[in-house]
Design an enzyme around this catalytic site. Structure first.
Site, PDB file in Angstrom:
ATOM      1  N   ARG A 193       0.716  -1.169  -0.020  1.00 27.14           N
ATOM      2  CA  ARG A 193      -0.102  -0.010  -0.016  1.00 27.14           C
ATOM      3  C   ARG A 193       0.923   1.372  -0.054  1.00 27.14           C
ATOM      4  O   ARG A 193       1.707   1.519   1.122  1.00 27.14           O
ATOM      5  CB  ARG A 193      -0.861   0.022   1.153  1.00 27.14           C
ATOM      6  CG  ARG A 193      -2.035   1.287   1.303  1.00 27.14           C
ATOM      7  CD  ARG A 193      -2.575   1.078   2.542  1.00 27.14           C
ATOM      8  NE  ARG A 193      -3.751   2.070   2.687  1.00 27.14           N
ATOM      9  CZ  ARG A 193      -3.440   3.154   3.369  1.00 27.14           C
ATOM     10  NH1 ARG A 193      -2.217   3.424   3.994  1.00 27.14           N
ATOM     11  NH2 ARG A 193      -4.353   4.135   3.381  1.00 27.14           N
ATOM     12  N   SER A 262     -12.433  -3.665   0.911  1.00 25.66           N
ATOM     13  CA  SER A 262     -12.850  -2.938   2.172  1.00 25.66           C
ATOM     14  C   SER A 262     -14.277  -2.916   2.633  1.00 25.66           C
ATOM     15  O   SER A 262     -15.029  -2.856   1.448  1.00 25.66           O
ATOM     16  CB  SER A 262     -12.283  -1.599   2.289  1.00 25.66           C
ATOM     17  OG  SER A 262     -10.974  -1.762   1.679  1.00 25.66           O
ATOM     18  N   LYS A 291      -5.452   6.082   8.219  1.00 21.08           N
ATOM     19  CA  LYS A 291      -6.588   6.311   7.461  1.00 21.08           C
ATOM     20  C   LYS A 291      -7.576   7.527   8.220  1.00 21.08           C
ATOM     21  O   LYS A 291      -8.667   7.559   8.739  1.00 21.08           O
ATOM     22  CB  LYS A 291      -7.603   5.127   7.393  1.00 21.08           C
ATOM     23  CG  LYS A 291      -8.468   5.030   6.338  1.00 21.08           C
ATOM     24  CD  LYS A 291      -7.946   4.851   4.831  1.00 21.08           C
ATOM     25  CE  LYS A 291      -8.823   4.732   3.973  1.00 21.08           C
ATOM     26  NZ  LYS A 291      -8.261   5.059   2.651  1.00 21.08           N
TER      27      LYS A 291
HETATM   28  C1  LIG Z   1      -7.070  -5.634   4.242  1.00 20.01           C
HETATM   29  C2  LIG Z   1      -7.504  -4.178   3.969  1.00 20.01           C
HETATM   30  N1  LIG Z   1      -8.571  -3.842   4.506  1.00 20.01           N
HETATM   31  C3  LIG Z   1      -8.926  -2.378   3.978  1.00 20.01           C
HETATM   32  C4  LIG Z   1      -8.299  -1.842   3.242  1.00 20.01           C
HETATM   33  C5  LIG Z   1      -8.526  -0.206   2.932  1.00 20.01           C
HETATM   34  O1  LIG Z   1      -8.588  -0.259   1.510  1.00 20.01           O
HETATM   35  P1  LIG Z   1      -9.343   1.177   0.789  1.00 20.01           P
HETATM   36  O2  LIG Z   1     -10.734   1.431   1.620  1.00 20.01           O
HETATM   37  O3  LIG Z   1      -9.317   1.049  -0.354  1.00 20.01           O
HETATM   38  O4  LIG Z   1      -8.281   2.282   1.627  1.00 20.01           O
HETATM   39  P2  LIG Z   1      -6.792   2.456   1.096  1.00 20.01           P
HETATM   40  O5  LIG Z   1      -6.008   1.495   1.748  1.00 20.01           O
HETATM   41  O6  LIG Z   1      -6.567   2.396  -0.491  1.00 20.01           O
HETATM   42  O7  LIG Z   1      -6.422   4.024   1.410  1.00 20.01           O
HETATM   43  C6  LIG Z   1      -6.860  -2.261   2.949  1.00 20.01           C
HETATM   44  N2  LIG Z   1      -6.013  -1.517   2.165  1.00 20.01           N
HETATM   45  N3  LIG Z   1      -6.470  -3.557   3.246  1.00 20.01           N
HETATM   46  C1  LIG Z   2      -5.524   1.059   5.345  1.00 20.16           C
HETATM   47  C2  LIG Z   2      -7.066   0.792   6.104  1.00 20.16           C
HETATM   48  N1  LIG Z   2      -8.130   0.426   5.818  1.00 20.16           N
HETATM   49  C3  LIG Z   2      -8.838   0.464   6.848  1.00 20.16           C
HETATM   50  C4  LIG Z   2     -10.333   0.219   6.838  1.00 20.16           C
HETATM   51  O1  LIG Z   2     -11.090   0.203   7.724  1.00 20.16           O
HETATM   52  O2  LIG Z   2     -10.668   0.096   5.690  1.00 20.16           O
HETATM   53  S1  LIG Z   2      -8.191   0.962   8.187  1.00 20.16           S
HETATM   54  C5  LIG Z   2      -6.719   1.031   7.611  1.00 20.16           C
HETATM   55  C6  LIG Z   2      -5.632   1.512   8.305  1.00 20.16           C
HETATM   56  C7  LIG Z   2      -5.099   0.584   9.199  1.00 20.16           C
HETATM   57  O3  LIG Z   2      -3.799   0.959   9.778  1.00 20.16           O
HETATM   58  P1  LIG Z   2      -3.331   0.895  11.218  1.00 20.16           P
HETATM   59  O4  LIG Z   2      -3.026  -0.453  11.393  1.00 20.16           O
HETATM   60  O5  LIG Z   2      -1.976   1.692  11.051  1.00 20.16           O
HETATM   61  O6  LIG Z   2      -4.216   1.582  12.102  1.00 20.16           O
END
Ligand SMILES: Cc1ncc(COP(=O)(O)OP(=O)(O)O)c(N)n1
Ligand SMILES: Cc1nc(C(=O)O)sc1CCOP(=O)(O)O
Ligand SMILES: [Mg+2]
Length: 370
Positions: A193, A262, A291
């Site tokens: 990512r 997601s 996020k």
């Molecule tokens: C395992 C997993 N779950 C959720 C996300 C989030 O994807 P998305 O909502 O497209 O947000 P971004 O990661 O693109 O900012 C994820 N990356 N992985």
């Molecule tokens: C990339 C992402 N997606 C989310 C979702 O809910 O879809 S939360 C998230 C960030 C997770 O990062 P951390 O482990 O640093 O909190």
């Protein structure tokens, strides 16, 4: 000038063929058929052994066995009789790469190649004297391609099923070293990512990470970008609610690759399952700077997923070693982590900690359900 070709009637379908020195070329062709029938059968046997003893998969093993038996039917006595191993100029020819195998995956790859090449040779030379053999080998070659792709699909989905910790990367300075440290700690699912780099950097990084993950037997997925996933031959892609639709990604990636989605609510979850996602992210469980601005879906949503999800699901968002217990208590079995591993002082140890806690909850739940 006389015709240096002679017409002869050697074909089993009664048609005439024009050959240079018919007796010699027939002998040579039979030797080619003999060698390649052996080669294809040996390669299939090597693949079959893994399907049977490594994967415990009777279906794949039986596909291999059937192909071997079909090939055996073409291995007639007059073809075998041309074998002359002591005078075969090819037996001493080896390539250094033939001497090295670094993984089962490589053994399988090499042997699929070997079988496909041998079947192509059998198809081309077989046509000269046994047209049906040419056709049969062509069909067998397609069956071998299908078997290879089914095995790849099986392996990917087996690793996904067995992955309880999912590492999602952050663009840290020592990205490759950190991911490798987590792989050493046992993580088997990694998502690249990166919202900051240019495409060329993303492409190179994705290539490096994919190789690294595969070296450790881990799956490698790309966030957001189907094109990048295809370009580096990743195991799949992760798509958010505002990324391309699952159906389009499936069309581009095929059924062999993993597509994750997601989800932030029960509706998202039901839709992702209906649309054919292979797994879902469930979150954010807690608000997280990774996020920023996205409100937490909370542990309530984790409870809902525990009761309703019919595909693998990963709780995500703000999860760390302090709150992991609460997330697991709400019913999660799998978690996806960014900062708690990517920013850890000791990513290997942190990864091992998460995996040991996830293993523990699995064991407890298994014992409880017995
Ligand atoms: C395992 C997993 N779950 C959720 C996300 C989030 O994807 P998305 O909502 O497209 O947000 P971004 O990661 O693109 O900012 C994820 N990356 N992985
Ligand atoms: C990339 C992402 N997606 C989310 C979702 O809910 O879809 S939360 C998230 C960030 C997770 O990062 P951390 O482990 O640093 O909190
Ligand atoms: Mg996204």
């Amino acid at each position: 000038m006389g015709d240096s070709y002679s017409q002869h009637n050697d074909r089993h379908d009664g048609r005439q063929s024009r050959e240079l020195h018919p007796a010699f070329s027939k002998f040579a062709v039979y030797r080619i058929l003999d060698a390649n029938l052996d080669r294809a059968r040996e390669g299939l046997r090597i693949i079959e052994e893994w399907c049977r003893f490594g994967l415990n998969n009777a279906h794949f093993a039986s596909d291999c066995k059937q192909l071997r038996q079909e090939l055996a039917q073409w291995h007639r006595d007059d073809i075998r009789a041309t074998r002359d191993t002591p005078n075969d100029s090819g037996t001493d020819l080896t390539h250094p790469q033939e001497e090295q195998r670094s993984s089962v995956a490589q053994v399988l790859r090499v042997n699929f190649c070997r079988v496909q090449e041998a079947l192509r040779v059998l198809e081309e030379y077989g046509k000269l004297y046994f047209p049906e053999m040419g056709t049969a080998c062509k069909h067998m070659r397609y069956r071998v391609y299908t078997l290879e792709s089914n095995l790849e699909h099986h392996k990917r989905f087996q690793v996904l099923q067995q992955s309880y910790l999912y590492l999602v990367t952050a663009p840290v300075v020592n990205l490759i070293e950190t991911v490798e440290a987590a792989l050493q700690g046992g993580v088997t699912l990694v998502q690249y990512r990166d919202k900051e780099s240019d495409d060329l950097t993303r492409l190179h990084t994705a290539q490096t990470l994919k190789q690294l993950c595969h070296q450790y037997g881990a799956l490698f997925l790309v966030n957001d970008r189907v094109d990048l996933a295809l370009a580096v031959n990743a195991d799949g892609v992760h798509l958010g609610q505002h990324d391309v639709p699952i159906a389009l990604a499936r069309q581009l990636l095929g059924s062999q690759r993993i597509i994750g989605r997601s989800t932030h609510s029960p509706d998202d979850l039901q839709r992702a399952i209906q649309e054919g996602a292979d797994y879902v992210g469930v979150g954010p469980v807690y608000e997280t700077p990774t996020k920023a601005g996205r409100p937490a879906a909370g542990v309530e949503y984790v409870r809902y997923a525990a009761d309703h999800a019919t595909i693998p699901w990963f709780a995500i968002g703000g999860i760390d070693s302090e709150n992991l217990h609460d997330v697991l208590s709400a019913g999660a079995e799998r978690v996806a982590i960014v900062r708690a591993i990517m920013l850890a002082e000791q990513p290997t140890l942190t990864t091992q900690f998460f995996i040991s806690q996830l293993d523990r909850i699995q064991t407890l739940r298994r014992v409880k359900s017995q």
